[in-house]
Design a protein around this motif. Sequence first.
Motif, PDB file in Angstrom:
ATOM      1  N   ALA A 127       2.026  10.771  21.362  1.00 45.71           N
ATOM      2  CA  ALA A 127       1.723   9.346  21.176  1.00 45.71           C
ATOM      3  C   ALA A 127       2.566   8.510  22.134  1.00 45.71           C
ATOM      4  O   ALA A 127       3.724   8.840  22.407  1.00 45.71           O
ATOM      5  CB  ALA A 127       2.024   8.954  19.732  1.00 45.71           C
ATOM      6  N   GLU A 194       5.880   3.861  17.698  1.00 45.60           N
ATOM      7  CA  GLU A 194       4.924   4.795  18.301  1.00 45.60           C
ATOM      8  C   GLU A 194       3.491   4.430  17.932  1.00 45.60           C
ATOM      9  O   GLU A 194       3.235   3.970  16.810  1.00 45.60           O
ATOM     10  CB  GLU A 194       5.295   6.181  17.752  1.00 45.60           C
ATOM     11  N   GLU A 195       2.609   4.672  18.833  1.00 42.28           N
ATOM     12  CA  GLU A 195       1.173   4.507  18.614  1.00 42.28           C
ATOM     13  C   GLU A 195       0.735   5.388  17.427  1.00 42.28           C
ATOM     14  O   GLU A 195       1.182   6.525  17.309  1.00 42.28           O
ATOM     15  CB  GLU A 195       0.494   4.970  19.908  1.00 42.28           C
ATOM     16  N   ARG A 196      -0.133   4.847  16.584  1.00 39.40           N
ATOM     17  CA  ARG A 196      -0.583   5.622  15.433  1.00 39.40           C
ATOM     18  C   ARG A 196      -1.794   6.473  15.818  1.00 39.40           C
ATOM     19  O   ARG A 196      -2.814   5.943  16.258  1.00 39.40           O
ATOM     20  CB  ARG A 196      -0.934   4.692  14.275  1.00 39.40           C
ATOM     21  N   LEU A 197      -1.643   7.761  15.665  1.00 40.16           N
ATOM     22  CA  LEU A 197      -2.731   8.682  16.023  1.00 40.16           C
ATOM     23  C   LEU A 197      -3.518   9.023  14.767  1.00 40.16           C
ATOM     24  O   LEU A 197      -3.037   8.814  13.652  1.00 40.16           O
ATOM     25  CB  LEU A 197      -2.147   9.975  16.609  1.00 40.16           C
TER      26      LEU A 197
HETATM   27  P1  AMP Z   1       7.204  13.603  11.938  1.00 40.39           P
HETATM   28  O1  AMP Z   1       8.453  13.840  11.135  1.00 40.39           O
HETATM   29  O2  AMP Z   1       7.412  12.941  13.248  1.00 40.39           O
HETATM   30  O3  AMP Z   1       6.279  14.798  11.973  1.00 40.39           O
HETATM   31  O4  AMP Z   1       6.369  12.567  11.043  1.00 40.39           O
HETATM   32  C1  AMP Z   1       6.111  12.795   9.672  1.00 40.39           C
HETATM   33  C2  AMP Z   1       4.655  12.511   9.372  1.00 40.39           C
HETATM   34  O5  AMP Z   1       4.312  11.187   9.789  1.00 40.39           O
HETATM   35  C3  AMP Z   1       3.722  13.413  10.161  1.00 40.39           C
HETATM   36  O6  AMP Z   1       3.532  14.630   9.508  1.00 40.39           O
HETATM   37  C4  AMP Z   1       2.471  12.581  10.222  1.00 40.39           C
HETATM   38  O7  AMP Z   1       1.731  12.673   9.019  1.00 40.39           O
HETATM   39  C5  AMP Z   1       3.011  11.179  10.326  1.00 40.39           C
HETATM   40  N1  AMP Z   1       3.079  10.749  11.749  1.00 40.39           N
HETATM   41  C6  AMP Z   1       4.099  10.922  12.612  1.00 40.39           C
HETATM   42  N2  AMP Z   1       3.827  10.402  13.825  1.00 40.39           N
HETATM   43  C7  AMP Z   1       2.598   9.884  13.744  1.00 40.39           C
HETATM   44  C8  AMP Z   1       1.733   9.205  14.663  1.00 40.39           C
HETATM   45  N3  AMP Z   1       2.112   8.923  15.899  1.00 40.39           N
HETATM   46  N4  AMP Z   1       0.525   8.817  14.215  1.00 40.39           N
HETATM   47  C9  AMP Z   1       0.135   9.054  12.938  1.00 40.39           C
HETATM   48  N5  AMP Z   1       0.888   9.690  12.024  1.00 40.39           N
HETATM   49  C10 AMP Z   1       2.116  10.100  12.414  1.00 40.39           C
END
Ligand code: AMP
Length: 428
Positions: A127, A194-197
Amino acid sequence: MNDTTRINVLLIGGGGREHALAKAIADSPKLGRLHITHPQNPGLAKLGTPVDVPVGKAEIYRLTQYCDKHKIGLVVIGPENPLAEGFADALAAKDRLVFGPNQQAATLEADKVWAKQLMRGASIPTAESRDFTNLDRAIAYVESREEPPVLKAAGLAAGKGVVLPSAMDEAVAFLTDCLGGKKFGDAGRKVLIEERLSGPEVSVLSLVDGRNIYVLETAQDHKRLKDNDDGPNTGGMGAFSPSTRIDDRTMDIVQREILVPTIDALKREGIDYRGVLYAGLMLTPAGPKVLEYNVRFGDPECQAIFPRLKSDFIDICIATCTGKLSDIDIEFDERPSCCVVLASDGYPESPKKGDIISGIPDAEAIDDVVVYHAGTALDEKGNFVTNGGRVLSVVAVGDTPKAANTKAYEAASKISFAGMQMRTDIGG
Ligand code: AMP
Ligand code: GLY
């Protein structure tokens, strides 16, 4: 087997993931003696000898001395914190291998801003993001965006450092707490916006031996507390293996565009990566993108994957540490698994401790079922009691995903404690 070919192992960590690792180590005919750092976990206490020195970075020399004295030939580090603190660097020795990346390599998980820079430099799909240390600038940036972003504390935050705010006041509160040091201390003083994916998420776990990458069987985590992915984010309420979301073509793309370039980029930074590389991915319409890296096995993904592992885990650790992954075959049971996490009352905000747990032996008595201890302890009468948020992982292997799921829930239904929380749709 002659005793000189056996190896003494120290396992660092005390959760359900470490119980799964401990069991795999204990199952190896190569094991001499297993030493453990967390005997308060009764699952671990049954399998290993507790170390009799403090376990902490400030006194790491005590653990090094312990390893020397007990002729530990292999140290296996489960959680991210000791890796980020440099336990692997401190414990490695001429006659001792450490399974787990060194401190510099662990930055991949311990500093999300650094990881983003690495990805950007290597054109690894992820992202779009910017990082901030200044609150006003961070708020102005969120306000300027058309779409709601994702906010992430840069440092280690035990799975609680990411929010997907639904309103501006929620974003402001998180940024204020993080950047003011109120939440996560120094780990929150830098944030990524961060951009939301969108798209399905998968975890791809691989072993890296400095050069070779060995992709393990896939697993899929369920992070939200409640059924249908409702409720707050947790460390993980269950998992199943293999994942149903990733086909061979997508896996090829993940290897080519993500895993290989990540190891190459680390090499360019002078980092010799050895251990587990866990890529948390979102399968977006534009292809797989990295959400985060972890430098360890996932919890509970590890509990879902390990009952399927047929090869000797000590051999796997040694091959990973010595650059010989290409020399070994890692075999898995073809049959799928399903892992259901039983969590305590109040988890994740304020897990309740001390509730008596019944039924563990009845669950364990079922064929192809294993129960891993995470947040449990023994009380003075010898009862298992709750002692943390995620209490137990109940895992079953079955001929089909449905059979594994039915068996895991049959086993979980034998176990009870006050306020027990469990999702009913793991693997569904
Ligand atoms: P992470 O610890 O970075 O994996 O983030 C925890 C949770 O947040 C992930 O399992 C995703 O469900 C959600 N998430 C993290 N980054 C994004 C993103 N850029 N876009 C959408 N959902 C995200
Ligand atoms: N289950 C997610 C993690 O271990 O980070």
